[in-house]
Scaffold this motif. Structure first.
Motif, PDB file in Angstrom:
ATOM      1  N   LEU A 175       5.103 -10.396   6.203  1.00 45.91           N
ATOM      2  CA  LEU A 175       4.314 -11.495   5.640  1.00 45.91           C
ATOM      3  C   LEU A 175       4.072 -11.375   4.136  1.00 45.91           C
ATOM      4  O   LEU A 175       4.282 -12.363   3.410  1.00 45.91           O
ATOM      5  CB  LEU A 175       2.984 -11.615   6.384  1.00 45.91           C
ATOM      6  CG  LEU A 175       2.085 -12.773   5.942  1.00 45.91           C
ATOM      7  CD1 LEU A 175       2.794 -14.108   6.148  1.00 45.91           C
ATOM      8  CD2 LEU A 175       0.758 -12.745   6.708  1.00 45.91           C
ATOM      9  N   PRO A 176       3.642 -10.219   3.598  1.00 48.48           N
ATOM     10  CA  PRO A 176       3.383 -10.164   2.142  1.00 48.48           C
ATOM     11  C   PRO A 176       4.606 -10.514   1.302  1.00 48.48           C
ATOM     12  O   PRO A 176       4.508 -11.305   0.356  1.00 48.48           O
ATOM     13  CB  PRO A 176       2.951  -8.705   1.927  1.00 48.48           C
ATOM     14  CG  PRO A 176       2.409  -8.256   3.244  1.00 48.48           C
ATOM     15  CD  PRO A 176       3.269  -8.957   4.265  1.00 48.48           C
ATOM     16  N   GLY A 177       5.753  -9.943   1.635  1.00 50.20           N
ATOM     17  CA  GLY A 177       6.964 -10.237   0.866  1.00 50.20           C
ATOM     18  C   GLY A 177       7.418 -11.673   1.039  1.00 50.20           C
ATOM     19  O   GLY A 177       7.899 -12.300   0.079  1.00 50.20           O
TER      20      GLY A 177
ATOM     21  N   HIS B 201       7.680  -1.711 -13.863  1.00 45.75           N
ATOM     22  CA  HIS B 201       6.545  -1.634 -14.791  1.00 45.75           C
ATOM     23  C   HIS B 201       5.295  -2.263 -14.173  1.00 45.75           C
ATOM     24  O   HIS B 201       4.192  -1.723 -14.323  1.00 45.75           O
ATOM     25  CB  HIS B 201       6.898  -2.348 -16.090  1.00 45.75           C
ATOM     26  CG  HIS B 201       8.166  -1.861 -16.722  1.00 45.75           C
ATOM     27  ND1 HIS B 201       8.258  -0.648 -17.377  1.00 45.75           N
ATOM     28  CD2 HIS B 201       9.417  -2.400 -16.764  1.00 45.75           C
ATOM     29  CE1 HIS B 201       9.493  -0.470 -17.821  1.00 45.75           C
ATOM     30  NE2 HIS B 201      10.215  -1.519 -17.467  1.00 45.75           N
ATOM     31  N   LEU B 202       5.485  -3.377 -13.471  1.00 48.53           N
ATOM     32  CA  LEU B 202       4.336  -4.055 -12.865  1.00 48.53           C
ATOM     33  C   LEU B 202       3.738  -3.240 -11.722  1.00 48.53           C
ATOM     34  O   LEU B 202       2.530  -3.291 -11.480  1.00 48.53           O
ATOM     35  CB  LEU B 202       4.763  -5.442 -12.348  1.00 48.53           C
ATOM     36  CG  LEU B 202       5.246  -6.446 -13.403  1.00 48.53           C
ATOM     37  CD1 LEU B 202       5.751  -7.719 -12.729  1.00 48.53           C
ATOM     38  CD2 LEU B 202       4.117  -6.778 -14.369  1.00 48.53           C
ATOM     39  N   MET B 203       4.597  -2.511 -11.005  1.00 44.47           N
ATOM     40  CA  MET B 203       4.150  -1.779  -9.822  1.00 44.47           C
ATOM     41  C   MET B 203       4.003  -0.274 -10.079  1.00 44.47           C
ATOM     42  O   MET B 203       3.941   0.501  -9.142  1.00 44.47           O
ATOM     43  CB  MET B 203       5.157  -2.005  -8.669  1.00 44.47           C
ATOM     44  CG  MET B 203       5.222  -3.440  -8.191  1.00 44.47           C
ATOM     45  SD  MET B 203       3.671  -3.947  -7.413  1.00 44.47           S
ATOM     46  CE  MET B 203       4.108  -5.588  -6.825  1.00 44.47           C
ATOM     47  N   ARG B 204       3.957   0.113 -11.358  1.00 46.15           N
ATOM     48  CA  ARG B 204       3.934   1.541 -11.682  1.00 46.15           C
ATOM     49  C   ARG B 204       2.755   2.256 -11.026  1.00 46.15           C
ATOM     50  O   ARG B 204       2.873   3.388 -10.556  1.00 46.15           O
ATOM     51  CB  ARG B 204       3.863   1.712 -13.195  1.00 46.15           C
ATOM     52  CG  ARG B 204       3.867   3.169 -13.660  1.00 46.15           C
ATOM     53  CD  ARG B 204       3.928   3.236 -15.163  1.00 46.15           C
ATOM     54  NE  ARG B 204       5.153   2.607 -15.661  1.00 46.15           N
ATOM     55  CZ  ARG B 204       5.365   2.347 -16.963  1.00 46.15           C
ATOM     56  NH1 ARG B 204       4.448   2.635 -17.863  1.00 46.15           N
ATOM     57  NH2 ARG B 204       6.504   1.779 -17.337  1.00 46.15           N
ATOM     58  N   HIS B 205       1.628   1.602 -10.989  1.00 46.91           N
ATOM     59  CA  HIS B 205       0.434   2.221 -10.400  1.00 46.91           C
ATOM     60  C   HIS B 205       0.045   1.553  -9.086  1.00 46.91           C
ATOM     61  O   HIS B 205      -1.089   1.691  -8.630  1.00 46.91           O
ATOM     62  CB  HIS B 205      -0.734   2.147 -11.389  1.00 46.91           C
ATOM     63  CG  HIS B 205      -0.438   2.786 -12.714  1.00 46.91           C
ATOM     64  ND1 HIS B 205      -0.211   4.133 -12.852  1.00 46.91           N
ATOM     65  CD2 HIS B 205      -0.302   2.237 -13.960  1.00 46.91           C
ATOM     66  CE1 HIS B 205       0.028   4.420 -14.132  1.00 46.91           C
ATOM     67  NE2 HIS B 205      -0.004   3.282 -14.815  1.00 46.91           N
TER      68      HIS B 205
ATOM     69  N   ALA C 164       5.607  -1.141  -1.769  1.00 51.55           N
ATOM     70  CA  ALA C 164       6.168  -0.865  -0.442  1.00 51.55           C
ATOM     71  C   ALA C 164       5.788  -1.954   0.548  1.00 51.55           C
ATOM     72  O   ALA C 164       6.539  -2.255   1.484  1.00 51.55           O
ATOM     73  CB  ALA C 164       5.686   0.496   0.052  1.00 51.55           C
ATOM     74  N   LEU C 165       4.625  -2.581   0.330  1.00 49.19           N
ATOM     75  CA  LEU C 165       4.133  -3.598   1.258  1.00 49.19           C
ATOM     76  C   LEU C 165       4.974  -4.872   1.213  1.00 49.19           C
ATOM     77  O   LEU C 165       5.196  -5.525   2.242  1.00 49.19           O
ATOM     78  CB  LEU C 165       2.670  -3.926   0.920  1.00 49.19           C
ATOM     79  CG  LEU C 165       1.861  -4.679   1.977  1.00 49.19           C
ATOM     80  CD1 LEU C 165       1.713  -3.837   3.235  1.00 49.19           C
ATOM     81  CD2 LEU C 165       0.493  -5.048   1.407  1.00 49.19           C
ATOM     82  N   ILE C 166       5.466  -5.216   0.027  1.00 39.85           N
ATOM     83  CA  ILE C 166       6.221  -6.470  -0.101  1.00 39.85           C
ATOM     84  C   ILE C 166       7.705  -6.299   0.199  1.00 39.85           C
ATOM     85  O   ILE C 166       8.409  -7.290   0.412  1.00 39.85           O
ATOM     86  CB  ILE C 166       6.054  -7.078  -1.512  1.00 39.85           C
ATOM     87  CG1 ILE C 166       6.616  -6.125  -2.577  1.00 39.85           C
ATOM     88  CG2 ILE C 166       4.604  -7.424  -1.782  1.00 39.85           C
ATOM     89  CD1 ILE C 166       6.621  -6.707  -3.985  1.00 39.85           C
ATOM     90  N   GLN C 167       8.206  -5.061   0.214  1.00 38.76           N
ATOM     91  CA  GLN C 167       9.640  -4.833   0.356  1.00 38.76           C
ATOM     92  C   GLN C 167      10.229  -5.386   1.661  1.00 38.76           C
ATOM     93  O   GLN C 167      11.284  -6.026   1.632  1.00 38.76           O
ATOM     94  CB  GLN C 167       9.963  -3.343   0.218  1.00 38.76           C
ATOM     95  CG  GLN C 167      11.446  -3.037   0.185  1.00 38.76           C
ATOM     96  CD  GLN C 167      12.176  -3.810  -0.885  1.00 38.76           C
ATOM     97  OE1 GLN C 167      11.719  -3.903  -2.025  1.00 38.76           O
ATOM     98  NE2 GLN C 167      13.323  -4.386  -0.528  1.00 38.76           N
ATOM     99  N   PRO C 168       9.583  -5.160   2.836  1.00 44.30           N
ATOM    100  CA  PRO C 168      10.180  -5.699   4.077  1.00 44.30           C
ATOM    101  C   PRO C 168      10.342  -7.218   4.049  1.00 44.30           C
ATOM    102  O   PRO C 168      11.353  -7.753   4.504  1.00 44.30           O
ATOM    103  CB  PRO C 168       9.189  -5.250   5.165  1.00 44.30           C
ATOM    104  CG  PRO C 168       8.521  -4.051   4.586  1.00 44.30           C
ATOM    105  CD  PRO C 168       8.400  -4.324   3.120  1.00 44.30           C
ATOM    106  N   GLY C 169       9.350  -7.915   3.496  1.00 43.19           N
ATOM    107  CA  GLY C 169       9.437  -9.371   3.444  1.00 43.19           C
ATOM    108  C   GLY C 169      10.478  -9.874   2.480  1.00 43.19           C
ATOM    109  O   GLY C 169      11.110 -10.918   2.698  1.00 43.19           O
ATOM    110  N   ILE C 170      10.683  -9.135   1.386  1.00 42.27           N
ATOM    111  CA  ILE C 170      11.732  -9.498   0.422  1.00 42.27           C
ATOM    112  C   ILE C 170      13.099  -9.402   1.086  1.00 42.27           C
ATOM    113  O   ILE C 170      13.934 -10.310   0.977  1.00 42.27           O
ATOM    114  CB  ILE C 170      11.658  -8.587  -0.816  1.00 42.27           C
ATOM    115  CG1 ILE C 170      10.395  -8.899  -1.623  1.00 42.27           C
ATOM    116  CG2 ILE C 170      12.902  -8.757  -1.682  1.00 42.27           C
ATOM    117  CD1 ILE C 170      10.162  -7.947  -2.780  1.00 42.27           C
TER     118      ILE C 170
END
Length: 354
Positions: A21-23, A63-67, A73-79
């Motif tokens: 869902l998040p991705g 750069h956006l997800m550096r921290h 990791a949460l958005i990767q499955p949906g992507i």
């Protein structure tokens, strides 16, 4: 105990939905922005802005997800889900624009172009690959990816020829680079040559590597070209089967480790969305789908395509292309140009013979 998989199915589906869902929401947001851009600039459509936004975010993502590693990791499955399944679902829905009769007609019309471009690509890969000293398996992957259907063909023949992960990754990245270029350049070529939507659909379906790029390029050119281009492309996908069988025989002769194709594996090579596309087209052939729902399904497929291309753009690995050598990339570019020229020449010849 035998019923436990059925009993846990709702829970597993719910969990899977939560994972993607998040991705999926991210790709949907990009698709909404891309749709707005397409409304302002109709020549772009929603496909090109979606993939461009996705690629830009892919470059900025580290750069956006550096921290925010957990969020990344949460958005990767949906992507990944958007870039693969939603694209395939969109293609299935495009079947409402066609009938079984039109599919058979398109297949017959496009067969000379498909066969000539595929033959030119495979022969070119063999000769140019050797001249550039590109490794044999990588040459094969780039050749079938360019000549048939991009990543799908690469995935299908990889186990047959025993390709390693690095070779697969390079081939897919190379094919994808020229897919993006095709989305931009092919509509320009079509307008420069004053091709009608039917002829452009034939060109796009036979000369562009991957389904996503065929859909994107045809969407940019005209809505009328889209359905025809997709059918040509799906018919072209069937070339995976004889090519994979031929490579299996060659590998079996070369060494005992070559993976042979049995009947079940041949059946698995036919993509499920090709079957779904034909089923939807068959249902549409009966005339039982009213105009209102049919139009709704067409619009849904266009939006799903934008979501899918956003997911593919977000998955682009730019640094991997930089780290790789130039020879396989040059091979991919030469074969891409060879397929395009061969398709255009065969289209002109067949048109002149009519």
């Amino acid at each position: 105990m035998q019923l436990s998989p059925v009993a846990t199915l709702p829970h597993r589906l719910s969990r899977r939905g939560g994972d993607v869902l998040p991705g999926v929401l991210l790709t949907a947001a990009i698709a909404l922005v891309a749709t707005g851009i397409g409304a302002i600039f109709p020549v772009l459509g929603s496909a090109v802005p979606a993939i461009v936004i996705g690629v830009i975010l892919s470059v900025l993502r580290p750069h956006l997800m550096r921290h925010h590693e957990r969020a990344d990791a949460l958005i990767q499955p949906g992507i990944a889900y958007s870039g693969k399944f939603l694209l395939q679902l969109a293609v299935v829905l495009l079947g409402v624009q066609l009938s079984i009769g039109s599919i058979l007609q398109v297949g017959l019309e496009s067969l000379p172009i498909m066969l000539s471009s595929l033959l030119a690509c495979l022969l070119g890969a063999w000769w140019i690959g050797r001249a550039l000293r590109v490794e044999r398996r990588l040459t094969t992957l780039i050749g079938v990816g360019t000549g048939i259907c991009g990543a799908s063909a690469i995935a299908a023949v990889s186990p047959v020829i025993g390709a390693v992960s690095a070779e697969i990754a390079y081939a897919v990245s190379t094919i994808f680079l020229f897919n993006i270029l095709a989305v931009v350049l092919f509509p320009m070529i079509g307008h420069a040559l004053n091709l009608d939507p039917h002829t452009f659909g034939l060109l796009a379906g036979t000369a562009i590597n991957d389904t996503s790029s065929v859909v994107a390029a045809a969407s940019v050119y005209s809505t009328a070209a889209l359905g025809f281009a997709v059918v040509v492309k799906l018919v072209r996908t069937l070339m995976i089967i004889p090519i994979s069988i031929g490579l299996s025989v060659m590998e079996a002769r070369r060494h005992a480790d070559g993976q042979k194709l049995d009947g079940s594996r041949i059946a698995k090579l036919v993509p499920w969305f090709l079957i779904g596309f034909v089923v939807v087209a068959a249902v549409n052939s009966t005339g039982i789908i009213p105009d209102g729902p049919r139009d709704l399904l067409v619009h849904a497929s266009v939006f799903l395509i934008a979501m899918a291309l956003a997911g593919i753009g977000l998955s682009t690995d730019i640094p991997a292309l930089r780290r790789s050598g130039w020879r396989p990339l040059a091979l991919g570019g030469i074969l891409w140009a060879l397929v395009t020229v061969t398709s255009l020449a065969t289209i002109a010849i067949t048109a002149a013979l009519r």
